[in-house]
Design a protein around this motif. Structure first.
Motif, mmCIF file in Angstrom:
data_model
loop_
_atom_site.group_PDB
_atom_site.id
_atom_site.type_symbol
_atom_site.label_atom_id
_atom_site.label_comp_id
_atom_site.label_asym_id
_atom_site.label_seq_id
_atom_site.Cartn_x
_atom_site.Cartn_y
_atom_site.Cartn_z
ATOM 1 N N CYS A 1 0.825 -1.209 0.000
ATOM 2 C CA CYS A 1 0.000 0.000 0.000
ATOM 3 C C CYS A 1 0.862 1.263 0.000
ATOM 4 O O CYS A 1 0.507 2.271 -0.630
ATOM 5 C CB CYS A 1 -0.940 -0.002 1.204
ATOM 6 S SG CYS A 1 -2.242 -1.244 1.130
ATOM 7 N N VAL A 2 1.987 1.221 0.713
ATOM 8 C CA VAL A 2 2.882 2.377 0.753
ATOM 9 C C VAL A 2 3.441 2.665 -0.635
ATOM 10 O O VAL A 2 3.441 3.812 -1.106
ATOM 11 C CB VAL A 2 4.024 2.141 1.755
ATOM 12 C CG1 VAL A 2 5.013 3.304 1.735
ATOM 13 C CG2 VAL A 2 3.466 1.955 3.154
ATOM 14 N N VAL A 3 3.920 1.630 -1.308
ATOM 15 C CA VAL A 3 4.465 1.805 -2.664
ATOM 16 C C VAL A 3 3.376 2.283 -3.613
ATOM 17 O O VAL A 3 3.602 3.150 -4.465
ATOM 18 C CB VAL A 3 5.087 0.481 -3.160
ATOM 19 C CG1 VAL A 3 5.460 0.577 -4.637
ATOM 20 C CG2 VAL A 3 6.322 0.143 -2.335
ATOM 21 N N GLY A 4 2.164 1.736 -3.463
ATOM 22 C CA GLY A 4 1.061 2.189 -4.305
ATOM 23 C C GLY A 4 0.742 3.656 -4.084
ATOM 24 O O GLY A 4 0.466 4.396 -5.032
ATOM 25 N N GLY A 5 0.793 4.103 -2.828
ATOM 26 C CA GLY A 5 0.540 5.507 -2.544
ATOM 27 C C GLY A 5 1.595 6.421 -3.132
ATOM 28 O O GLY A 5 1.279 7.469 -3.698
ATOM 29 N N VAL A 6 2.865 6.039 -3.011
ATOM 30 C CA VAL A 6 3.943 6.854 -3.578
ATOM 31 C C VAL A 6 3.864 6.872 -5.101
ATOM 32 O O VAL A 6 4.073 7.918 -5.733
ATOM 33 C CB VAL A 6 5.315 6.334 -3.113
ATOM 34 C CG1 VAL A 6 6.440 7.109 -3.787
ATOM 35 C CG2 VAL A 6 5.450 6.454 -1.610
ATOM 36 N N GLN A 7 3.554 5.725 -5.700
ATOM 37 C CA GLN A 7 3.431 5.675 -7.151
ATOM 38 C C GLN A 7 2.360 6.627 -7.645
ATOM 39 O O GLN A 7 2.564 7.392 -8.598
ATOM 40 C CB GLN A 7 3.110 4.242 -7.595
ATOM 41 C CG GLN A 7 2.928 4.082 -9.102
ATOM 42 C CD GLN A 7 4.195 4.369 -9.892
ATOM 43 O OE1 GLN A 7 5.284 4.123 -9.416
ATOM 44 N NE2 GLN A 7 4.029 4.903 -11.097
ATOM 45 N N ASN A 8 1.204 6.613 -7.001
ATOM 46 C CA ASN A 8 0.136 7.535 -7.382
ATOM 47 C C ASN A 8 0.508 8.979 -7.097
ATOM 48 O O ASN A 8 0.115 9.886 -7.833
ATOM 49 C CB ASN A 8 -1.153 7.169 -6.649
ATOM 50 C CG ASN A 8 -1.864 5.984 -7.268
ATOM 51 O OD1 ASN A 8 -2.632 6.125 -8.219
ATOM 52 N ND2 ASN A 8 -1.608 4.800 -6.747
ATOM 53 N N SER A 9 1.281 9.204 -6.034
ATOM 54 C CA SER A 9 1.745 10.553 -5.739
ATOM 55 C C SER A 9 2.680 11.066 -6.834
ATOM 56 O O SER A 9 2.571 12.215 -7.276
ATOM 57 C CB SER A 9 2.470 10.569 -4.391
ATOM 58 O OG SER A 9 3.075 11.820 -4.158
#
Length: 521
Positions: free
Chosen positions: A438-446
């Motif tokens: 989830c952390v990587v997904g959030g940064v990717q979308n950021s």
């Protein structure tokens, strides 16, 4: 403390079992009941329909409120993308630290309530078209309310996207053959593209044959009704799929272990040179700020992201958001300014989404034959080739031909674009651990939103629709850079780019004219 210690033990046992089983459970999990899979898909469709409808409509509302300028549309896009860029990593960490049920409630409540408020503000602006010259403060307040609530709605949608695409799809497919995850990714992407196909066509028909106001009222009504249906569908999936409940328990246990790890860590003492013994060191305000920033959730999320093996594909995918060559806010507003009927724009966007839907069919076929990594390479450069038509439209001056070339090039490129998107997402799903997903997904979308923000900033600088060709050139250059980065990543992994020997005609010529035959050696 006993509960926390027990949590540490359970997590360690789970990790040991994963290592012993090479990351796979000892016994294969039971198949997921079809009813719950369908519930997941339907709930996701309802959520994406609202998001895609607002994404298409807001550009038309803004160009209507401020004709002959992309300024309002670009400002809205900049605020929306900026909020996602800043808060995207935090959203990812927030999802990782909360119970699934709380995430669902906050996601659906914030998303639909924000869209209801934004729709209401737009309805007021459209009903009182003379408000801008008569009362600028009220007009600016309503526009600002639309921008802020729209951005909150998009952030909420981001949270739901991370939860469903990056987490639940992986959890539900764990222990099954890899083709199951590939299939789920394709269906989820197909649902998103179906919403992108149908919602603009429906909205365009309402605007063209009823009114712009009717479309805003319909949107607000849709957001009001579907929130309850979406929640019921997703809760039924959570309750009916044991793997999701088990994953939720692991998340809770991980969150319980974090305080223990922090309290048990040794405390280091830093002595500033030159300070006398017994006197506390004086730390500058700048150093304190640096310490706070370095320990923040935002920076921590980026550290996790940078350590991943898939960072280059992620950056390559994110660069594709620094573009106006899509049926997004700026291109839609420009086409409207050029006199293309709204329903034609909606149909063009629908055709674009239809081409993108083909990617969900073609991708599993290519991925099963040439691997995920290489599928990404071929799909990217096929997209790039189609965008050459958009660049060529700059020099076409006859009527609306240039506009139709622009729409045609963008629509054709969607096949390669969405195949590339699926390839990168699957690489992240395969190579990122559950605790970081989830952390990587959030940064990717950021990161994607940050580059999307840069595109809107360019739209603010180049706000005259006549100068859209400048944005086209810059966008194409960024897409080219994206392709080069991904190609470098593939070469770094495989030490080659093409299998020339697998191309029959080229292989035949190679052996005939370059390589000596056995009789000549």
């Amino acid at each position: 403390m006993e509960n926390a210690t027990e949590a540490v033990t359970v997590v360690q046992q789970d990790e040991e079992r994963d290592v012993e089983g090479l990351g796979q459970p000892q016994n294969p999990p039971p198949p997921v009941r079809r009813r719950f899979v369908i519930s997941l898909y339907v709930g996701y469709f309802l959520a994406r329909w609202g998001a895609r409808t607002w994404e298409f409509s807001v550009a038309l509302y803004m160009i209507y409120l401020w004709p002959n300028s992309l300024l309002l549309a670009a400002i809205y896009g900049a605020i929306e993308s900026g909020s996602s860029a800043i808060f995207g990593p935090i959203v990812g960490q927030w999802i990782e630290g909360l119970d699934y049920v709380k995430v669902l409630r906050l996601w659906l409540l914030c998303q639909n309530l924000s869209y209801i408020i934004a729709g209401g503000a737009v309805i007021k602006l459209l009903l009182d078209y003379g408000l801008k010259p008569r009362n600028i403060p009220v007009f600016a307040t309503l526009v600002a309310l639309t921008n802020v609530t729209g951005a909150i709605g998009v952030l909420s949608t981001l949270g739901g996207t991370i939860l469903i695409e990056r987490d639940w799809a992986v959890v539900m497919s764990e222990g099954h053959p890899p083709a199951v995850l590939t299939r789920m990714n394709s269906v989820i992407r197909g649902i998103d593209l179906s919403s992108k196909l149908l919602s603009p066509v429906t909205t365009g028909l309402i605007i063209s044959f009823v009114s712009l106001k009717a479309s805003a009222i319909t949107f607000a009504f849709w957001a009001t009704i579907t929130a309850w249906v979406e929640y019921w569908l997703f809760i039924s999936v959570y309750s009916g799929v044991p793997a999701i409940a088990q994953s939720n328990e692991r998340r809770i246990l991980r969150s319980m272990t974090n305080p223990v790890e922090e309290t048990d860590a040794p405390v280091s003492v830093y002595i500033v040179p030159g300070t006398e013994e017994g006197n506390p060191p004086r730390r500058s305000a700048m150093l304190k700020v640096f310490d706070r920033v370095s320990k923040s959730s935002f920076v921590g999320a980026w550290r996790v992201y940078i350590k991943q093996e898939v960072v280059l594909p992620g950056v390559s995918l994110a660069l594709l958001f620094f573009t106006v060559l899509s049926f997004g806010t700026l291109m839609t507003a420009t086409l409207q300014w050029e006199g293309i009927p709204t329903y034609i724009i909606g149909i063009g966007r629908g055709i674009s989404a239809t081409v993108g839907l083909l990617a969900t069919v073609v991708y599993p076929l290519m991925q099963s034959r040439i691997s995920t990594l290489r599928t990404g390479l071929w799909s990217f450069w096929s997209q790039w080739s189609c965008l050459l038509v958009c660049v060529g439209s700059i020099w076409v001056k006859k009527g609306n031909i240039a506009s139709y070339m622009l729409m045609g090039g963008v629509a054709a490129s969607r096949l390669g674009l969405w195949m590339f998107d699926l390839a990168v997402i699957q690489q992240m799903q395969d190579q990122v651990s559950e605790s970081d997903r989830c952390v990587v997904g959030g940064v990717q979308n950021s990161l994607q939103s940050a580059l999307d923000l840069m595109a809107y900033v360019l739209g603010i600088i180049v706000s005259n629709p006549k100068d859209f060709w400048i944005l086209t050139i810059i966008s194409f250059s960024t897409v080219t850079l994206s392709g080069l980065i991904y190609t470098v990543h593939l070469y770094r992994i495989r030490n080659h780019i093409f299998h020339f020997e697998k191309i029959p005609l080229l292989s035949k010529c190679l052996f005939k004219f370059i390589l000596p035959s056995r009789g000549e050696t």
